[in-house]
Design an enzyme around this catalytic site. Sequence first.
Site, short mmCIF file in Angstrom:
data_model
loop_
_atom_site.label_atom_id
_atom_site.label_comp_id
_atom_site.label_asym_id
_atom_site.label_seq_id
_atom_site.Cartn_x
_atom_site.Cartn_y
_atom_site.Cartn_z
N HIS A 1 -3.30 -4.51 1.09
CA HIS A 1 -2.65 -4.04 2.30
C HIS A 1 -2.87 -5.00 3.46
CE1 HIS A 1 -6.71 -1.93 2.77
NE2 HIS A 1 -6.71 -2.91 3.61
N CYS B 1 0.82 -1.21 0.00
CA CYS B 1 0.00 0.00 0.00
C CYS B 1 0.86 1.27 0.00
CB CYS B 1 -0.97 -0.07 1.18
SG CYS B 1 -2.42 0.96 0.97
#
Lengths: 442, 245
Positions: free
Chosen positions: B197, B96
């Site tokens: 993520h 991320c």
Amino acid sequence: MSASTLGRRAEPDVLPLPDRLRLRAAVTAGNLAALGSRLANRGSGASIRGQVMTRIAPDAFRLLLRGRRIAGVSGTNGKTTTTHLLAAAVRAGLGADSARLVTNADGANLHYGIASALSQAPGADLAVLETDERVVSDMIAFGRPEVLVLLNFSRDQLDRHHEIKALGRSWRAALERGGDDGPTVVANADDPLVVWSAGTAANVIWVDTATSWTADAALCPACGTVLTHDGERWDCPGCELTKPAASWLVEGDSIVTPDGTRVTPQLRVPGAFNVSNAACALAAAVVLGVDVDAALRGMRTVTSPAGRFATATLHGTTARLLLAKNPAGWAEALPLAASDPVILAIDSVAADGKDVSWLWDVEYEQLQGRRVIATGPRAQDLGVRLTYAEVEHQVLPELAAALTAARGDADSSPPGGSTRAPVDLIATYTPFQRLLKMAGLR
Amino acid sequence: MTAHKGPVEIVLVYQSLLGIYGDRGNAMVLLKRLQWRGIEAKLTIVEPGDPLPASGSVYLLGGGEDAAQVSAVRLLKTDGSLFRALDAGAVLFAVCAGYQICGTTFTIGERDEVIEGLGLLDVETRRGPERAVGEILSRWRRPDGTETLLTGFENHGGFTTLGPDAAPLATVEIGVGNANDGTEGAVQGRVIGSYPHGPNLARNPDLADHLLQLALDTELEPLERPEIDELHRQRVEFVRRNARR
Ligand SMILES: [Zn+2]
């Protein structure tokens, strides 16, 4: 402190005739829709009432707030319980006059939920209103609240509002626009985001809530510098933001009032975080003119706000229902759950947050040595989390199966049955609402 | 990193800055997957302001907001240990926002201010046409040519384009990935970046083991954990059933 007294009535606000007629039509239509919903056994209808009303009178929220003395309660966690505590405190202060009070006790805290609650009490000039974080700036602008409680600010459903800072910014702007006539803000001095968000208010009463959740406050919200933490203090090395000196303090089970008196709330809702919530509710009640003793007496009547901490027998298992909506909420709820087995229910529809990554921010390791029953649509994600946490568990996605399995377990221990301690069941938002419905509590 | 003395060290970098989506999960997964195999391992969590160890085998970077990204880049460049560790053969897995800061540049804020990244991946990130939020499914081709599905949750406003020195980690089946261009993540030497993520590795045990094998330069025994395989299966099925486009 403010010279306000509880006896003072809000100045009646007479709406212009067209507004009045439109509002009346909207409320009538809303009530009909709510009745239909109740007859169809689809719950209280509070939410559908608000939606229908708002369709007919889009400014219902604004119009219904007028002519009342308002106390708003917002924050990520604890706002429903705090609203119940504050409403109970005000009710106790009002005594025989309690019809003056209206509150959205069911936790419907968006524009239409608030409008729905207000529409049912046209004569109530005192409103204690749980207010979603996204509605706070409108509440300040249209409701001109006398007092606004800001509890805490942590990550909640990150896939929806990915930057809590933007919300804090909107609070600051609304408080700034409110100016000297803006609300007296009762704010948590332990939470840097709350302190920054309340920073533009003309009048703030700081409460040292002795809370420790700082995982969401690594950076200074004002300047982006890494904050330093030293015991209960926190500071920004990059700007002047720092933990403010508080006039109300939480110390263990006690609350210290601004004049140094130590009171023990002796609440019937569990947990240290509820003592913190009570301290904020007490400070707000005093702003409204309730005296401390009456406020405490009122708060002691609160047992299971909107079903939280309620005990219910479901599928033969007696369970205590705990709600946890985010990592900070789980950090509060997990230590309260002492039963073995313990049931954890996880879902990931919009109201829970579609992303369950937060499971890894919760210390499920503290359940080692006990047996966990993982349930709900995302039970498998929890199961894997528990495997990595080395916690013995069972994955049973169906709530009914999980409850039955817990009963089987409990049956094998103490003979006799009826005096068994309830099984603690912690749930995210959607399964929690389902459980309340199953238990007839909603 | 062949001759290992002492426990294998997993380093979670700036947890409170870059840990917004349960990113510590990746560290827990790597640690346990070593320990379950009887390999001595330890987790070092480094907070901003504290020095990074240069002795780690795997370094992890997670997600965070704009200001956190800027702070993390500045702190990591000043500290220097991450670069030294990578030179010595360590593996970096960044997800991320952590993936974005590994690139040459990325942007922050309303005005898209361009920030210089760590320069560990030949990628650039700019604001995309809309935020990518949701389940993502991609096909990861391992160095030995075999293919595995990767499942995860992406939530990013930046779109990332790869330069000639970086190769995509995977091919997107469902989701946005780097820039809605069919690619996901980037690999350059022992640096791996990926958009899904948080506990990415909890859902993708094969990728977790790949990182460990890369770091230890050795083949690891397979682990029999049907529950983890079942989660992978369920998420693949879910994302295919509820495809966003
Ligand atoms: Zn600052």
